[in-house]
Design a protein around this motif. Structure first.
Motif, short mmCIF file in Angstrom:
data_model
loop_
_atom_site.label_atom_id
_atom_site.label_comp_id
_atom_site.label_asym_id
_atom_site.label_seq_id
_atom_site.Cartn_x
_atom_site.Cartn_y
_atom_site.Cartn_z
N SER A 99 0.81 -1.20 0.00
CA SER A 99 0.00 0.00 0.00
C SER A 99 0.85 1.26 0.00
O SER A 99 1.99 1.27 0.48
N TYR A 101 1.68 5.18 1.02
CA TYR A 101 1.51 6.14 2.10
C TYR A 101 1.71 7.53 1.52
O TYR A 101 2.70 7.79 0.86
N HIS B 34 -7.66 -2.62 -4.16
CA HIS B 34 -7.29 -1.71 -3.09
C HIS B 34 -8.42 -0.74 -2.82
O HIS B 34 -9.11 -0.30 -3.74
N TRP B 35 -8.54 -0.35 -1.58
CA TRP B 35 -9.44 0.75 -1.21
C TRP B 35 -8.64 1.78 -0.43
O TRP B 35 -7.92 1.45 0.52
N TYR B 36 -8.79 3.01 -0.87
CA TYR B 36 -8.21 4.15 -0.17
C TYR B 36 -9.33 5.12 0.13
O TYR B 36 -10.37 5.09 -0.50
N ARG B 37 -9.10 6.01 1.08
CA ARG B 37 -10.04 7.08 1.31
C ARG B 37 -9.28 8.38 1.50
O ARG B 37 -8.11 8.38 1.87
N GLN B 38 -9.97 9.47 1.22
CA GLN B 38 -9.36 10.78 1.35
C GLN B 38 -10.29 11.68 2.15
O GLN B 38 -11.39 12.02 1.68
N PRO B 44 -4.70 10.93 0.44
CA PRO B 44 -5.39 9.65 0.59
C PRO B 44 -4.71 8.77 1.64
O PRO B 44 -3.51 8.89 1.89
N GLU B 45 -5.51 7.91 2.25
CA GLU B 45 -4.94 6.94 3.18
C GLU B 45 -5.45 5.55 2.83
O GLU B 45 -6.59 5.37 2.40
N TYR B 46 -4.58 4.58 3.02
CA TYR B 46 -4.90 3.19 2.74
C TYR B 46 -5.99 2.70 3.69
O TYR B 46 -5.98 3.01 4.88
N HIS B 49 -6.96 -3.98 1.38
CA HIS B 49 -6.82 -4.55 0.04
C HIS B 49 -6.95 -6.06 0.12
O HIS B 49 -6.77 -6.67 1.20
N TYR B 86 -14.08 7.72 -1.11
CA TYR B 86 -13.56 6.36 -1.08
C TYR B 86 -13.24 5.90 -2.50
O TYR B 86 -14.08 5.96 -3.39
#
Lengths: 111, 112
Positions: A99, A101, B34-38, B44-46, B49, B86
């Motif tokens: 992932s 960062y 993968h999924w990230y959110r902001q 964005p942050e992880y 996944h 998301y």
């Protein structure tokens, strides 16, 4: 915790100036990335690097260059800033295919 | 890169579960999901996944369809802090060096 830092949160430059955006990560990650984020266009990848001195173009490399002389540092260079490069710039790092960062971002205004 | 389809926006009430869907019908066999959110004014942050099996972590759960053409991010009890965009991102498999392509994402609004 992984830390990705960017040299400035806000930056104002004039058209034609050379602009350096610096990104530093402290977790010995191989991969580093530069994105820009614009309303309605989302995050777009500019360049990425998978090792020291190695770089690959992303989706929108025109008008930008990058430098990675040390593993922890990845610089984005605007050789001659233009108003259409006004944007939020985000740096990220990752270990192999793990992932990413992200740093806090640099909001650049080019006048 | 696999094409993804997510709702532009969704709404939820605080402390209720939220199911965020994503279609990725052209995903390749080596791509992770993968999924990230902001969150507002942040990078964005992880989030999570997975590859084939369902996954759980402290933030969320990821349910992956058997054919891998869709997935659902599950927030078990939404809080106001979960209000964010998301992003569902298939990719980073094989020799991609972890490269991800962000789409427009889903704007999640959480009501008190």
């Amino acid at each position: 915790d992984v830390k990705v830092t960017q040299s400035s949160r806000y930056l104002v430059k004039r058209t034609g100036e050379k602009v350096f955006l610096e990104c530093v990560q402290d977790m010995d990650h191989e991969n580093m990335f530069w994105y820009r984020q614009d309303p309605g266009l989302g995050l777009r990848l500019i360049y990425f690097s998978y090792d020291v001195k190695m770089k690959e173009k992303g989706d929108i490399p025109e008008g930008y260059s990058v430098s990675r002389e040390k593993k922890e540092r990845f610089s984005l260079i605007l050789e001659s800033a233009s108003t259409n490069q006004t944007s939020m710039y985000l740096c990220a790092s990752s270990l192999a295919t793990a992932s990413q960062y992200f740093g806090p971002g640099t909001r650049l205004l080019v006048l | 890169d696999a094409k993804t389809t997510q709702p532009n926006s969704m709404e939820s009430n605080e402390e209720e579960p939220v199911h965020l869907p994503c279609n990725h019908s052209t995903i390749s066999g080596t791509d992770y999901i993968h999924w990230y959110r902001q969150l507002p004014s942040q990078g964005p942050e992880y989030v999570i996944h997975g590859l084939t099996s369902n996954v759980n972590n402290r933030m969320a759960s990821l349910a992956i369809a058997e054919d891998r053409k869709s997935s659902t991010l599950i927030l078990h009890r939404a809080t106001l802090r979960d209000a964010a965009v998301y992003y569902c991102i298939p990719g980073a498999g094989g020799t991609s060096y972890g490269k991800l392509t962000f789409g427009q994402g889903t704007i999640l609004t959480v009501h008190p």
